[in-house]
Design a protein around this motif. Sequence first.
Motif, short mmCIF file in Angstrom:
data_model
loop_
_atom_site.label_atom_id
_atom_site.label_comp_id
_atom_site.label_asym_id
_atom_site.label_seq_id
_atom_site.Cartn_x
_atom_site.Cartn_y
_atom_site.Cartn_z
N LEU A 112 10.32 1.07 0.33
CA LEU A 112 9.85 -0.20 0.89
C LEU A 112 8.58 -0.03 1.71
CD1 LEU A 112 13.14 -1.87 2.09
CD2 LEU A 112 11.47 -2.88 0.55
N SER A 113 8.36 1.16 2.26
CA SER A 113 7.29 1.25 3.24
C SER A 113 6.10 2.09 2.78
CB SER A 113 7.82 1.82 4.56
OG SER A 113 7.96 3.21 4.46
N GLY A 114 6.30 3.06 1.91
CA GLY A 114 5.17 3.85 1.46
C GLY A 114 4.57 4.73 2.52
N SER A 115 5.25 4.87 3.65
CA SER A 115 4.70 5.66 4.75
C SER A 115 5.77 6.55 5.34
CB SER A 115 4.14 4.72 5.81
OG SER A 115 4.32 5.25 7.10
N GLY A 152 8.68 9.19 1.90
CA GLY A 152 7.89 7.96 1.92
C GLY A 152 6.61 8.04 1.12
N ILE A 153 5.96 9.21 1.07
CA ILE A 153 4.69 9.27 0.34
C ILE A 153 4.87 9.70 -1.12
CG2 ILE A 153 3.26 9.60 2.38
CD1 ILE A 153 3.07 12.56 1.67
N LEU A 154 6.11 10.03 -1.52
CA LEU A 154 6.33 10.42 -2.92
C LEU A 154 6.96 9.28 -3.72
CD1 LEU A 154 6.24 12.62 -5.07
CD2 LEU A 154 8.43 13.45 -4.25
N ILE A 155 7.99 8.66 -3.11
CA ILE A 155 8.70 7.59 -3.81
C ILE A 155 7.86 6.31 -3.78
CG2 ILE A 155 10.75 6.11 -3.68
CD1 ILE A 155 12.31 8.56 -2.78
N PRO A 156 7.67 5.66 -4.93
CA PRO A 156 6.79 4.48 -4.95
C PRO A 156 7.37 3.29 -4.18
CG PRO A 156 7.94 4.72 -7.04
CD PRO A 156 8.26 5.94 -6.23
N PRO A 157 6.54 2.39 -3.70
CA PRO A 157 5.09 2.45 -3.65
C PRO A 157 4.62 3.41 -2.57
CG PRO A 157 5.84 0.48 -2.55
CD PRO A 157 7.06 1.16 -3.08
N SER A 158 3.61 4.20 -2.86
CA SER A 158 3.17 5.19 -1.90
C SER A 158 1.67 5.04 -1.67
CB SER A 158 3.52 6.58 -2.46
OG SER A 158 2.50 7.49 -2.19
N ILE A 159 1.28 4.95 -0.41
CA ILE A 159 -0.14 4.80 -0.06
C ILE A 159 -0.91 6.02 -0.57
CG2 ILE A 159 -1.78 4.50 1.85
CD1 ILE A 159 0.16 2.21 1.76
N THR A 160 -0.29 7.20 -0.43
CA THR A 160 -0.92 8.43 -0.87
C THR A 160 -1.27 8.38 -2.36
OG1 THR A 160 0.60 9.44 0.67
CG2 THR A 160 -0.68 10.92 -0.68
#
Lengths: 438, 166
Positions: A112-115, A152-160
């Motif tokens: 949910l957060s991408g962070s 958070g940065i691997l599972i989509p949605p991910s800002i990275t």
Amino acid sequence: MSPLEIGLYIFIALMALFASGMPIAFALGAVSVAALLFTEGTSSLDILGETFFAGLNSFTLVSIPMFILMGSAVASSPAGKDLYEALDRWLNRVPGGLVLSNLGACSIFAALSGSSPATCAAIGKMGIPEMRQRGYPPEIATGSIAAGGTLGILIPPSITMIVYGIATETSIGRLFIAGILPGLLLTGLFMLWSIYACWRQGLSLKSMADRYSWKQKFEVLPRVLPFLAIIAGILYVLYGGVATPSEAAGVGALFCLVLVVLIYRMFRAKPIISMFRDTAKESVMIMMIIAASELFAFTLSLTFVTQSIAEWISMLDVNRWVLMAMINAFLLVAGFFLPPVAVILMTAPILLPIILQAGFDPYWFAVILTINMEIGLITPPVGLNLYVINGIAPDIRLQTILRGSLPYVMCMVLAIVILCIFPGIVTWLPTALMGPAL
Amino acid sequence: MNIFIRAVEAASRLCGLVSMVLLAAAVIVVSEMVFVRYVLGHSTIWQTEFVIYSIIASTFIGAPYVLLLHGHVGVDLLPNALARGPARLLNIVASLIALVFCALVAWTSGHFWYEAFSRGWTTETVWKIPLWIPLLPLPLGMIMTCLQYVVQIVKPVEPTQPEALS
């Protein structure tokens, strides 16, 4: 001066400015300006404003602030707590109980957060006190959340992943799908380690679980399912190619905002303003780095640094796996000091041609790169998640948190090795859903 | 001097508010665009551009506000390890370099803006708005960021918690 020498001086200057504590965006910009002045003269500065503007002039980039808003809407509400409670009620009979619920909650919240820090804070605030209260040792309670947050940065949605997609001109939808199975693999490895660590400490996990009635199990669902539906919706429109990432992110952000306001009755202006302030703060910071790295990449390319490094590496003629190990070591060290977004933006233009030349899949590499960045989030000296946890549970010493998260770092290294041996874990799902990459 | 500091900080906060409003506007317009395009099945004209430009404006106008909040991420290992005097000195040097960079961006983008304004350039799309409108936030935001940096250099330091990386 040869391009490689220029590259070396740029690198040294950049390290010096980073060490001064200067904001990454301005350090990148200042070094680029100095390099341009030095090699091309004052006339080259005419393009400065234009390049800075052009760096952000893209509809795809719009998805970044939107996904950040989506994350902070969910993070500033009690949704994290509900997610955690729901999983606890449904998973409490599974051996490993509470730690597994926490890791599961982290991976869903990550979607949910991408962070990473947002995930850590949202689940940790609830999960860490609960685990300690039920007798879990502090290093397992904190280590599992620190590690779970990195998902958070691997599972989509991910800002990275979005930033990687923009920097390398790869499909963001495809990158998102590529992150799903490795994300689950990593969650699974974390869980296996947690079960083992608890078992070794002599914790009888089953007896520690409360029993919940079916009524209790079902009454939490209405508050959780709408958010899960949003995740499913976003993934569906992205892999189906129905809408662009920015459109999905915009609508997702609006839905999350409305849901949070309705479900948790946040009708006052104050929490909503603070949501927007958190979003603006993070999004401005990331977008400024993106604008500055456009200038940085332009400078490296104009002075032939990018091309020369790629050429030099290909002349070394090392085994491709030795090359991959070297790149991994480099990324790992960079990740120890710099936030993921900065590492990706600075290295992607240099690394991508090398990776492609060595015959690696750019989507597979995105996942490897991201796991490397995850390690940097829970290792000193600037492991952000460690400090987030330290803020949530100030009575647990940083060393204890570090000792707790170290085994999870090993899980991530293991995941990288597994993905190197079985690259299909990354590439199978995108190919099955979207067809072969172009 | 105090009046200057307070005026700049108030202006930076105002910039922050404008940045948040632009962000909210972008979210609403994207959603409206998706509705018009996918539910009503019409084509959209101005929305894509509006959203891009409002996010760009939100970024550049938000920059001084985020600087005020110490939200621009940096590596603060060395400054944290130093004693207060040397750390302050390092901070001033770093701020001066950043100030020069921001001033250069403000100057060159201001020049670019003036060209777009005086020659009546428009965007190369269906919407065809005057280019100076989307270009304006860059010099404005950078001038404000410069002023905020001046404040950061002249303002006596109070011991604050260093901003963590994110």
